[in-house]
Write a protein that holds these residues in place. Structure first.
Motif, PDB file in Angstrom:
ATOM      1  N   PRO A 575       0.844  -1.194   0.000  1.00 28.76           N
ATOM      2  CA  PRO A 575       0.000   0.000   0.000  1.00 28.76           C
ATOM      3  C   PRO A 575       0.879   1.245   0.000  1.00 28.76           C
ATOM      4  O   PRO A 575       1.927   1.282   0.654  1.00 28.76           O
ATOM      5  CB  PRO A 575      -0.797  -0.126   1.299  1.00 28.76           C
ATOM      6  N   THR A 576       0.479   2.248  -0.728  1.00 22.47           N
ATOM      7  CA  THR A 576       1.256   3.479  -0.795  1.00 22.47           C
ATOM      8  C   THR A 576       1.283   4.142   0.575  1.00 22.47           C
ATOM      9  O   THR A 576       0.231   4.396   1.179  1.00 22.47           O
ATOM     10  CB  THR A 576       0.653   4.435  -1.837  1.00 22.47           C
ATOM     11  N   GLN A 577       2.512   4.379   1.069  1.00 19.90           N
ATOM     12  CA  GLN A 577       2.711   4.976   2.392  1.00 19.90           C
ATOM     13  C   GLN A 577       1.946   4.196   3.467  1.00 19.90           C
ATOM     14  O   GLN A 577       1.451   4.761   4.444  1.00 19.90           O
ATOM     15  CB  GLN A 577       2.294   6.453   2.396  1.00 19.90           C
ATOM     16  N   GLY A 578       1.839   2.864   3.237  1.00 19.28           N
ATOM     17  CA  GLY A 578       1.179   2.005   4.212  1.00 19.28           C
ATOM     18  C   GLY A 578      -0.323   2.131   4.254  1.00 19.28           C
ATOM     19  O   GLY A 578      -0.972   1.581   5.161  1.00 19.28           O
ATOM     20  N   ASP A 579      -0.920   2.795   3.251  1.00 19.08           N
ATOM     21  CA  ASP A 579      -2.360   3.070   3.284  1.00 19.08           C
ATOM     22  C   ASP A 579      -2.971   2.748   1.921  1.00 19.08           C
ATOM     23  O   ASP A 579      -2.694   3.413   0.924  1.00 19.08           O
ATOM     24  CB  ASP A 579      -2.576   4.548   3.632  1.00 19.08           C
ATOM     25  N   TRP A 580      -3.810   1.699   1.861  1.00 15.15           N
ATOM     26  CA  TRP A 580      -4.424   1.305   0.591  1.00 15.15           C
ATOM     27  C   TRP A 580      -5.289   2.413  -0.002  1.00 15.15           C
ATOM     28  O   TRP A 580      -5.510   2.466  -1.212  1.00 15.15           O
ATOM     29  CB  TRP A 580      -5.299   0.058   0.776  1.00 15.15           C
ATOM     30  N   SER A 581      -5.788   3.309   0.846  1.00 19.83           N
ATOM     31  CA  SER A 581      -6.625   4.385   0.314  1.00 19.83           C
ATOM     32  C   SER A 581      -5.824   5.360  -0.536  1.00 19.83           C
ATOM     33  O   SER A 581      -6.404   6.168  -1.271  1.00 19.83           O
ATOM     34  CB  SER A 581      -7.315   5.137   1.463  1.00 19.83           C
ATOM     35  N   LYS A 582      -4.508   5.292  -0.422  1.00 16.80           N
ATOM     36  CA  LYS A 582      -3.648   6.134  -1.248  1.00 16.80           C
ATOM     37  C   LYS A 582      -3.155   5.396  -2.497  1.00 16.80           C
ATOM     38  O   LYS A 582      -2.377   5.947  -3.273  1.00 16.80           O
ATOM     39  CB  LYS A 582      -2.446   6.610  -0.428  1.00 16.80           C
ATOM     40  N   GLY A 583      -3.577   4.160  -2.660  1.00 17.54           N
ATOM     41  CA  GLY A 583      -3.169   3.385  -3.825  1.00 17.54           C
ATOM     42  C   GLY A 583      -2.180   2.295  -3.480  1.00 17.54           C
ATOM     43  O   GLY A 583      -2.008   1.942  -2.304  1.00 17.54           O
TER      44      GLY A 583
END
Length: 659
Positions: A575-583
């Motif tokens: 996950p982008t920057q550890g956050d799937w909401s960011k892609g």
């Protein structure tokens, strides 16, 4: 990996499972060097005023011409063909010519032929080769005089009394010759036994002028086993045979009223207007003397063909003969014909040959370039499959899908290399590979694709998709690249490399690298530009790059000049920057020397899917690259090349599942 897909309980758990699986299957050390793969490609032939940088004939392009008038007599009892010919040769080159070289390829059957020492079993039957009885040169004023000649293997050099002047100088060669027809097809001519009478398949049957071009001057490669390179011209030829024989030959029959019965003339005219097959000479008529216009003696069959490099013919008293109309672009028509013995008859065999031929020619004509000749002929004999302008020799025992494939492939050679006249003796991949490529789409179109997909690899039969079979070929360190000199390719690799790999390279260009919307019109323009001319490999490479707007140096080098492998992997999914909401960030790597555009198929937690294209340019400066993909939910599966269109050497590193 192939573990079943499980929906994640949490994003962290998914990330841990994917990265853990990737670590367990670490990729091997890379052999990929961007500087090597993307270095400028050294074209085999330079761009000049003859052949320009766009791959087209340049302002100074020239090509010599050879027109033939031949009178031949076949003695089937003695198995001898004898003839006289007049070659009108026009020298458009800027060079005065002191000699003319010709092919005398029946010498391939001599015990001392160069081709008899290559390790192959052909020939097992030898003859004493070509007998040249006389050679005379006639100048522009009509003066004839004897000329000296020397024969070296399958070539003959004629010394001219006076040099043929440059730029449109013209002369006539008068040659008398004969030879014994061999009983083995390996040299592309033979006789073979049948119950109702022997079949004679006559090819390479007259001395033929070698090509004199801007690339090598006289191109005098001996006939070892690879095929042909010949000048274009018009042919007028007559074949005298016993009156009980039927002759089918390249071009148009000019004297049907002299060699056919009234009933056959009527049926032939009916066939010109019929989409269904019309029987010109039925099985019942083969043994009926009334099916010939006279009994005893001989008949002379007169044919003509324009804008061709060669002619061939078949002759037998055993022939059943049928025909049907072919519908060509622009409202034009031509005749499809088949000639075959009783043993080959029937709707499961040669009884459908003419319809198969008709459908194939109509497809190639509307898709690539209109069929240019008045007649297309299938002839049944012992040839496994062999092509000549306007006529093909296919095996008399072929039936069903095998016969259909043979017919399509052999008549497909009308376009490569009969229309687009590449040098088969040096660059067989431009002949067999291009023809196999167009076969792929003909198979998809034929009767709704009931014989598709076309597969051609004998190297790895049954090994999955065509791409997977190609991967097996690329993995063989002894496999030569397509641009290997034709006779230097071992038989083990001839079909997999010359036919299959070359064709698959064009499929990759069309479907993966360029796209049909640009490839198809460029390919059609290439055919039209080089119709009845002699393109080199460099001409093709330059034309397709220029016309499609793609720099393809990397592909020409990796696929045609080398036998490089392709191996691309997914190394990491996060996950982008550890956050799937960011892609998501997906790390991909290229491990071997070949590069190809690829597709990442992403599967999300809700079951939806998305394709992300990874272009070739990704690898110009990188061996690994992080592909960022916008999104707002976890990715549960990543797979490279999900349709298995690419010849990936290691599919185990192409995708990752959670486990």
């Amino acid at each position: 990996m192939t573990a079943p897909l499980l929906r994640p309980l949490a994003a962290a758990l998914l990330f841990t499972s994917i990265t853990g699986a990737l670590a367990a299957g670490a990729a091997p050390a890379s052999r990929f060097d961007p500087q090597e793969t993307f270095a400028p490609f050294a074209y085999p032939q330079p761009a000049t005023a003859m052949r320009d940088a766009s791959g087209k004939p340049g302002p100074l392009f020239w090509q010599n011409r050879a027109d033939y008038a031949i009178q031949a007599t076949l003695d089937p009892a003695a198995r001898q063909l004898s003839g006289t010919e007049t070659i009108t040769y026009t020298n458009h080159s800027p060079d005065a010519l002191d000699v003319i070289w010709l092919q005398v390829e029946q010498n391939r059957y001599r015990t001392d032929a160069r081709g008899a020492f290559g390790g192959d079993k052909f020939p097992t039957e030898f003859t004493d080769g070509e007998h040249i009885r006389s050679v005379e040169v006639e100048d522009a004023s009509g003066h004839r005089q004897k000329a000296a000649w020397v024969i070296s293997d399958t070539r003959m050099q004629v010394t001219l009394p006076t040099a043929l002047k440059a730029r449109d100088g013209k002369l006539k060669l008068h040659i008398t010759w004969d030879y014994t027809v061999p009983g083995e097809f390996g040299g592309r001519t033979d006789w073979n036994a049948n119950k109702q009478g022997n079949i004679f398949e006559m090819a390479q049957w007259y001395p033929r002028v070698c090509v004199y071009d801007d690339l090598r001057g006289w191109d005098t490669q001996p006939f070892l086993n690879s095929e042909f390179y010949l000048e274009y011209g018009d042919f007028d030829y007559r074949v005298t045979v016993p009156a009980d024989m039927i002759v089918v030959g390249s071009g148009e029959l000019l004297n049907p009223q002299e060699v056919l019965t009234k009933a056959q003339l009527k049926r032939l005219d009916q066939a010109r207007h019929s989409d269904t097959t019309v029987m010109i000479r039925s099985a019942a008529e083969v043994t009926d003397p009334a099916s010939r216009p006279k009994q005893g003696g001989t008949l002379t069959w007169h044919f003509a063909m324009k804008h061709t490099r060669d002619v061939a013919f078949g002759a037998s008293k055993a022939f059943i003969w049928d025909a049907a109309r072919m519908n060509l672009p622009g409202g034009k028509t031509a005749l499809a014909m088949s000639a075959y013995p009783l043993e080959s008859a029937g709707d499961k065999a040669w009884g459908v040959a003419t319809q198969n031929l008709k459908k194939s020619v109509e497809f190639f004509s509307r898709t690539y370039f209109p069929y240019p000749y008045p007649v297309a002929i299938n002839e049944a004999g012992t040839a496994g499959g062999m092509e000549y302008p306007g006529i093909t020799f296919d095996h008399k025992k072929a039936a069903g899908p095998v016969l259909r494939m043979l017919i399509a492939h052999e008549i497909g050679h009308t376009w490569f290399p009969m229309i687009v006249g590449s040098n088969e003796r040096r660059d067989a991949w431009m002949d067999e590979g291009f023809n196999t490529f167009v076969d792929v789409y003909e198979a998809e179109a034929f009767d709704g694709g009931k014989f598709a997909p076309k597969r051609d690899s004998e190297y790895a039969p049954g090994k999955g998709t065509p791409a997977e079979q190609i991967a097996a070929i690329l993995a063989d360190p002894d496999a030569p690249p397509p641009m290997t000199y034709a006779d230097a390719v071992k038989e083990k690799y001839r079909h997999p490399i010359t036919y299959f790999k070359a064709a698959f390279g064009l499929v990759l260009l069309r479907e993966q690298i360029i796209g049909p919307e640009r490839f198809d019109p460029a390919f059609r323009r290439y055919i039209a530009t080089w119709a009845y001319r002699h393109p080199s490999p460099s001409d093709f490479f330059r034309f397709m790059a220029s016309d499609t707007g793609e720099d393809l140096d990397w592909f020409w080098r990796g696929w045609f000049a080398h036998n490089w492998q392709f191996d691309m992997s997914v190394d990491k999914v996060a996950p982008t920057q550890g956050d799937w909401s960011k892609g998501a960030d997906i790390t991909v790597s290229n491990h071997d020397k070949l590069v190809l555009p690829n597709t990442l198929e992403l599967t999300y937690a809700d079951g939806s899917k998305r394709d992300v294209r990874v272009p070739v340019e990704t690898w110009m400066q990188h061996t690994s690259y992080v592909v960022h993909v916008d999104g707002d939910q976890p990715i549960t599966k990543v797979e490279l090349d999900p349709k298995h269109d690419l010849p990936d050497a290691n599919r185990n590193n192409d995708g990752e599942w959670e486990n």
